[in-house]
Scaffold this motif. Structure first.
Motif, PDB file in Angstrom:
ATOM      1  N   PHE A  81       4.971  -8.201   6.362  1.00  0.00           N
ATOM      2  CA  PHE A  81       5.871  -7.556   5.406  1.00  0.00           C
ATOM      3  C   PHE A  81       5.091  -6.420   4.744  1.00  0.00           C
ATOM      4  O   PHE A  81       4.100  -6.665   4.051  1.00  0.00           O
ATOM      5  N   LEU A  82       5.531  -5.191   4.937  1.00  0.00           N
ATOM      6  CA  LEU A  82       4.881  -4.023   4.345  1.00  0.00           C
ATOM      7  C   LEU A  82       5.727  -3.512   3.189  1.00  0.00           C
ATOM      8  O   LEU A  82       6.884  -3.117   3.380  1.00  0.00           O
ATOM      9  N   PHE A  83       5.171  -3.536   1.983  1.00  0.00           N
ATOM     10  CA  PHE A  83       5.863  -3.078   0.790  1.00  0.00           C
ATOM     11  C   PHE A  83       5.229  -1.779   0.305  1.00  0.00           C
ATOM     12  O   PHE A  83       4.002  -1.709   0.156  1.00  0.00           O
ATOM     13  N   PRO A  84       6.027  -0.762   0.013  1.00  0.00           N
ATOM     14  CA  PRO A  84       5.452   0.491  -0.516  1.00  0.00           C
ATOM     15  C   PRO A  84       4.994   0.307  -1.960  1.00  0.00           C
ATOM     16  O   PRO A  84       5.702  -0.273  -2.782  1.00  0.00           O
ATOM     17  N   ALA A  85       3.792   0.793  -2.259  1.00  0.00           N
ATOM     18  CA  ALA A  85       3.196   0.611  -3.585  1.00  0.00           C
ATOM     19  C   ALA A  85       3.126   1.929  -4.330  1.00  0.00           C
ATOM     20  O   ALA A  85       2.971   3.002  -3.728  1.00  0.00           O
ATOM     21  N   ALA A  86       3.216   1.843  -5.632  1.00  0.00           N
ATOM     22  CA  ALA A  86       3.070   3.018  -6.482  1.00  0.00           C
ATOM     23  C   ALA A  86       1.597   3.390  -6.600  1.00  0.00           C
ATOM     24  O   ALA A  86       0.718   2.523  -6.636  1.00  0.00           O
ATOM     25  N   ASP A 113       0.850  -1.192   0.000  1.00  0.00           N
ATOM     26  CA  ASP A 113       0.000   0.000   0.000  1.00  0.00           C
ATOM     27  C   ASP A 113       0.879   1.232   0.000  1.00  0.00           C
ATOM     28  O   ASP A 113       2.099   1.144   0.150  1.00  0.00           O
ATOM     29  N   MET A 114       0.228   2.388  -0.168  1.00  0.00           N
ATOM     30  CA  MET A 114       0.975   3.647  -0.219  1.00  0.00           C
ATOM     31  C   MET A 114       1.268   4.200   1.169  1.00  0.00           C
ATOM     32  O   MET A 114       2.118   5.073   1.324  1.00  0.00           O
ATOM     33  N   VAL A 115       0.549   3.708   2.158  1.00  0.00           N
ATOM     34  CA  VAL A 115       0.773   4.108   3.547  1.00  0.00           C
ATOM     35  C   VAL A 115       0.649   2.860   4.416  1.00  0.00           C
ATOM     36  O   VAL A 115       0.223   1.802   3.946  1.00  0.00           O
ATOM     37  N   GLU A 116       0.995   3.000   5.676  1.00  0.00           N
ATOM     38  CA  GLU A 116       0.817   1.881   6.606  1.00  0.00           C
ATOM     39  C   GLU A 116      -0.641   1.837   7.040  1.00  0.00           C
ATOM     40  O   GLU A 116      -1.052   2.500   7.987  1.00  0.00           O
ATOM     41  N   VAL A 117      -1.431   1.052   6.344  1.00  0.00           N
ATOM     42  CA  VAL A 117      -2.856   0.948   6.637  1.00  0.00           C
ATOM     43  C   VAL A 117      -3.074   0.040   7.848  1.00  0.00           C
ATOM     44  O   VAL A 117      -2.153  -0.649   8.312  1.00  0.00           O
ATOM     45  N   GLU A 118      -4.308   0.022   8.323  1.00  0.00           N
ATOM     46  CA  GLU A 118      -4.637  -0.725   9.544  1.00  0.00           C
ATOM     47  C   GLU A 118      -4.327  -2.209   9.429  1.00  0.00           C
ATOM     48  O   GLU A 118      -3.944  -2.846  10.428  1.00  0.00           O
ATOM     49  N   THR A 119      -4.472  -2.770   8.245  1.00  0.00           N
ATOM     50  CA  THR A 119      -4.199  -4.201   8.069  1.00  0.00           C
ATOM     51  C   THR A 119      -2.740  -4.519   8.372  1.00  0.00           C
ATOM     52  O   THR A 119      -2.432  -5.593   8.899  1.00  0.00           O
ATOM     53  N   ALA A 120      -1.851  -3.601   8.058  1.00  0.00           N
ATOM     54  CA  ALA A 120      -0.420  -3.839   8.292  1.00  0.00           C
ATOM     55  C   ALA A 120      -0.053  -3.744   9.767  1.00  0.00           C
ATOM     56  O   ALA A 120       0.934  -4.353  10.198  1.00  0.00           O
ATOM     57  N   SER A 121      -0.819  -2.997  10.541  1.00  0.00           N
ATOM     58  CA  SER A 121      -0.441  -2.777  11.951  1.00  0.00           C
ATOM     59  C   SER A 121      -1.486  -3.310  12.912  1.00  0.00           C
ATOM     60  O   SER A 121      -1.537  -2.886  14.063  1.00  0.00           O
ATOM     61  N   PHE A 122      -2.324  -4.248  12.459  1.00  0.00           N
ATOM     62  CA  PHE A 122      -3.381  -4.788  13.322  1.00  0.00           C
ATOM     63  C   PHE A 122      -2.818  -5.333  14.633  1.00  0.00           C
ATOM     64  O   PHE A 122      -3.473  -5.289  15.681  1.00  0.00           O
ATOM     65  N   TRP A 123      -1.592  -5.844  14.576  1.00  0.00           N
ATOM     66  CA  TRP A 123      -0.972  -6.510  15.721  1.00  0.00           C
ATOM     67  C   TRP A 123      -0.503  -5.521  16.789  1.00  0.00           C
ATOM     68  O   TRP A 123      -0.236  -5.912  17.933  1.00  0.00           O
ATOM     69  N   LEU A 124      -0.444  -4.236  16.401  1.00  0.00           N
ATOM     70  CA  LEU A 124       0.128  -3.223  17.284  1.00  0.00           C
ATOM     71  C   LEU A 124      -0.919  -2.305  17.896  1.00  0.00           C
ATOM     72  O   LEU A 124      -0.908  -2.069  19.113  1.00  0.00           O
TER      73      LEU A 124
END
Length: 871
Positions: free
Chosen positions: A435-440, A404-415
């Motif tokens: 694993f969070l990958f920056p997207a265009a 995604d283009m930002v750290e959305v909730e799905t990426a940080s659900f654990w925190l």
């Protein structure tokens, strides 16, 4: 469109958005088009300025309502009653376009003697198996029609051309052209919808009879040889437990009025963003291959290629060609490894073994049966149904990849998810590796969008993506390249398909970005002997001599220097020369129906294509959706097959009978005709068929972590419905980080009427807590007459409107309305129900931390005595 071609054979809007200018009336239902499709809505505004009547039917007064000639509020979840009453109005008052109905629909065809309607079986059709919770559909067939010996396990959704179990294979049937035989579909239709009266609309929808009758006369009078009317809908129809049948009802209405395949008519399926249409054409869905070709099912049609074709190929109609499209797809996938002796790589394909839809695999994830997940362009932690359950299910994964283009909730659900704050999840105990990958972004990559009207437009990259951000094409290409390298070193049979997969795209630039036009050329198709691009899908063969990545897109890149999707030289009203509308750049589907059976236009005002007797071909303002040199008086010879077996006056070429389907003899899982069933949670009992409360084929997926209210239920006396705003985008990942959009819509709110606000004890802009059987959220109260109460037989039903764009990250934060929804599945396409559910509303903010769970538990422990509404 369901019910027009083979049930899901060509899933897209039947018309172009600009064609709304030709409409004499426009019904917008299940959508706030002005808010969610503002660019397309310009055509509605201009049509109204030209004299068209615009009607908006929706529980909530919105910007669309403000621009309409007529706004009619109704109870959420009562759409089939309303549409069924419009159908009844047409039939009762002989408003149908009789010549169109007689020649272009299956109205004259007789149904089998053993078919029984819901009128005969208290809300069920013949063939229902209570133990299996599914229909055996043989009795729905046409009288005299030979059936295939195929089964329907119910494993899949219904996105493919025949996922309900295609049994009809050719145009053989008995019929009565006088429409008087009680077993003809026209008479079956009249009996079926006889209950759907204006009185029922008032009793079930809350719409006064005089208001309904005014609307019915306005819309139905705008049809005939010299007039047409259009219908626009969006997820306000699809996201119901009977969503497919709602759209079927609209199809029946439009067919009776003669509004399909004609200028200013049609049904416009308004897509949620730029390429939702493209994501079903070249699918991100588990049960179809590109071009709506069915995925093989384990144990049913998957033993060998011959059995697969036996199951899915029809003797007459355009799906006779499915073998050409399938084999060409296998050649595009596997190249030289797809040979006749290995059935063109048929066994390289995986098999559908069960419910692999979003809802299905999230249930499996919650049970610890899914190890890993890729999330790309989605934010299920706040955007999925029953988002609270989905966040907790993410903690059962071994690994999670988010692009995604930002750290959305799905990426940080654990925190920082609400479940962490409430003590339901402990970061120290979660093993999921993220694993969070920056997207265009879309301006940072080239490629195609396929929008609402099936229009594919190529867009150029404007700027390079920042830093390590990459396009999806880059990510998937290089991931595939690495996986193929691992598979090359591991020759086990399980890797045969991956090793066979063609993956030889050129790359460019320092980051080795794949050349996307090569992908588009692969989608278009080639003749393999000389490598030439094919001109269109008519060039595809079943002998392995052609390749094509998606048959309906064939023709989009017919020459090396001709990317039709890139063209921006519109040369006529329908935009030919601007982009590519599948199939074959046809802007209005089934446009042969715009001419009389003899090939002449129905009228000068509404002509679109017609037969040119001098040139012996179809001509006009659109690309004919018909064999161009097939004359109106053509009659097929004995034993003809495919398109050759359809007469020159049969416009609906995707169906084996060449006719549109008022009644569906095969292909749907919950009935051949739309029937009103209540939502899975409802404030009333079913007023049409009290013995059958909900769609029998719908799957509640009910379990301790996915509970439901009763219907009705004193604990949850109000109806909630979700919707979108102009200022935010879906789950908010692209809009809650932009300051100007956040300023326009800074806070999660709910819309409630002044009457409900008084009953609850809250003032405008005050805090309220909304509770369902699954979740609890807080929102600001927008007290407004835009969300009026509905009156049913003297009983007041209050409705609560909830936009669903917020989450716990971004510049503006708020609870997610999706926490309140259930995981559920409509029987045909397995979509969830989000537009009608039961809730309660309390003044003040919700509790914090573990006390919020206690608050929800206290509501659930209240007495569950049903609050009956007189019907």
């Amino acid at each position: 469109m369901p019910g027009l071609g083979t049930s899901f054979g060509r899933g897209g809007a039947t018309t172009a958005q600009q064609d709304l200018l030709n409409s004499d009336a426009i019904l917008i239902m299940g959508s706030s088009m002005a808010e969610n499709h503002p660019v397309g809505f310009q055509w509605v505004v201009e049509a109204r300025e030209r004299g068209a009547k615009v009607i908006h039917v929706d529980p909530r007064f919105s910007r669309t309502s403000a621009m309409a000639d007529m706004w009619v509020p109704l109870r959420a979840g009562s759409d089939i009653v309303f549409l069924g009453a419009l159908i009844h109005y047409v039939l009762e008052n002989e408003k149908e376009f009789r010549e169109y109905v007689l020649n272009y629909t299956n109205a004259p065809i007789l149904v089998r003697d053993d078919f029984r309607d819901t009128e005969d079986l208290d809300g069920l059709f013949s063939g229902w198996n209570e133990d299996a919770k599914m229909y055996k559909t043989d009795s729905w067939a046409y009288k005299g029609s030979p059936l295939k010996d195929v089964t329907n396990s119910g494993k899949t959704g219904g996105h493919a051309k025949d996922r309900g179990g295609e049994k009809l294979q050719e145009n053989i049937y008995e019929q009565d052209l006088t429409l008087q035989n009680p077993r003809c579909i026209y008479q079956v239709l009249k009996r079926h919808f006889a209950r759907y009266t204006p009185e029922l609309v008032e009793r079930a929808c809350g719409v006064p009879q005089d208001v309904f009758l005014k609307l019915a006369e306005t819309f139905c009078s705008a049809s005939g040889p010299d007039k047409t009317a259009a219908i626009c809908y969006a997820v306000g129809w699809t996201q119901h437990s009977d969503g497919v049948q709602i759209i079927r009802a609209a199809s029946i209405l439009q067919l009776l009025l003669g509004n399909i395949g004609r200028p200013g008519g049609g049904i416009l399926a308004l897509r949620g963003h730029a390429s939702i249409q493209g994501s079903t054409d070249i699918p991100t869905l588990y049960d179809i291959l590109p071009g709506y070709i069915p995925m093989p099912l384990f144990g049913e049609d998957a033993d060998n290629l011959a059995s697969y074709f036996t199951h899915h190929k029809t003797k007459t109609g355009w799906w006779f060609n499915v073998d050409k499209y399938f084999v060409s797809l296998m050649k595009a996938y596997y190249g030289d490894a797809a040979r006749q002796e290995n059935e063109f790589g048929f066994n390289f394909l995986p098999r559908v073994t069960g419910d692999h839809s979003h809802q299905g695999y999230w249930i499996q994830m919650a049970d610890g049966k899914v190890e890993g997940l890729f999330v790309m362009g989605q934010n299920p932690a706040v955007g999925g149904p029953h988002a609270r359950m989905e966040r907790k299910a993410l903690a059962k994964l071994k690994w999670l990849v988010v692009r995604d283009m930002v750290e959305v909730e799905t990426a940080s659900f654990w925190l920082d998810s609400p479940e962490v704050g409430r003590g339901e999840l402990n970061p120290e105990e979660i093993d999921t590796e993220v694993f969070l990958f920056p997207a265009a972004g879309h301006t940072e990559k080239g490629g195609c969008f396929t929008n609402t009207q099936r229009l594919n437009q190529f867009h150029e990259k404007a700027v390079d993506p920042p830093g390590d951000a990459r396009s999806e094409t880059w990510f998937m290409y290089h991931l595939g390249r690495r996986l193929k390298e691992r598979a090359r070193r591991d020759p086990r049979p399980r890797n045969a398909g991956l090793n066979a997969l063609t993956w030889d795209y050129s790359t460019e630039g320092a980051i080795a970005e794949p050349v996307v036009e090569e992908v588009l050329q692969e989608i278009n198709g080639r003749t393999l002997k000389d490598g030439k691009l094919v001109a269109g899908f008519r060039d595809l063969k079943a002998d392995g001599s052609t390749s094509c990545g998606c048959w309906i897109y064939s023709g989009i890149f017919p020459k090396p220097d001709e990317n039709v999707a890139r063209k921006r030289e519109s040369r006529d009203f329908y935009g030919h020369g601007w982009g590519f509308a599948w199939p074959a750049d046809r802007r209005i589907l089934y446009n042969r129906a715009s001419a009389r059976p003899d090939g002449r236009p129905w009228s000068e005002r509404k002509k679109l294509i017609w037969w040119d007797e001098n040139k012996k071909e179809w001509t006009g303002f659109d690309v004919p959706d018909f064999t161009v040199n097939k004359s109106p008086d053509y009659r097929p010879p004995q034993n003809a097959e495919g398109d050759d077996a359809l007469a020159g006056d049969k416009p609906f070429i995707m169906n084996a009978e060449g006719l549109s389907r008022l009644y569906v003899p095969c292909g749907l899982k919950d009935g051949p005709l739309p029937t009103h069933y209540e939502p899975l949670e409802s404030p009333i009992r079913n007023p049409v068929y009290p013995a059958q409360q909900v769609d029998p084929g719908a799957n509640r997926l009910e379990r301790p972590d996915n509970q439901y209210a009763n219907s009705p239920d004193e604990r949850f006396p109000y109806v909630a419905t979700t919707y979108r705003l102009t200022e935010h985008h879906t789950a908010g990942g692209m809009s809650r980080y932009l300051s100007h959009l956040c300023e326009l819509q800074p806070e999660f709110f709910c819309e409630i009427s002044p009457e409900l606000a008084k009953q609850v004890g809250v003032e405008h802009r005050g805090w309220v807590t909304i509770v369902t059987a699954r979740g609890i959220v807080e929102a600001r109260a927008m007290v407004t007459s835009r969300m009026p109460p509905i009156h049913l037989n003297g009983q007041t039903v209050h409705q609560v409107g909830l936009p669903y764009h917020w989450g716990y990250k971004g510049l503006v934060k708020g609870d997610s309305a999706n926490d309140l929804l259930a995981l559920s599945e409509e029987p045909n396409v397995r979509i969830m129900e989000s537009k009608a559910l039961l809730c309660n509303v309390f003044p003040g903010r919700r509790e914090r931390g573990p006390r919020a769970l206690k608050q929800l538990e206290n509501v659930m422990r209240q007495p569950t005595r049903r609050r009956m509404v007189a019907q």
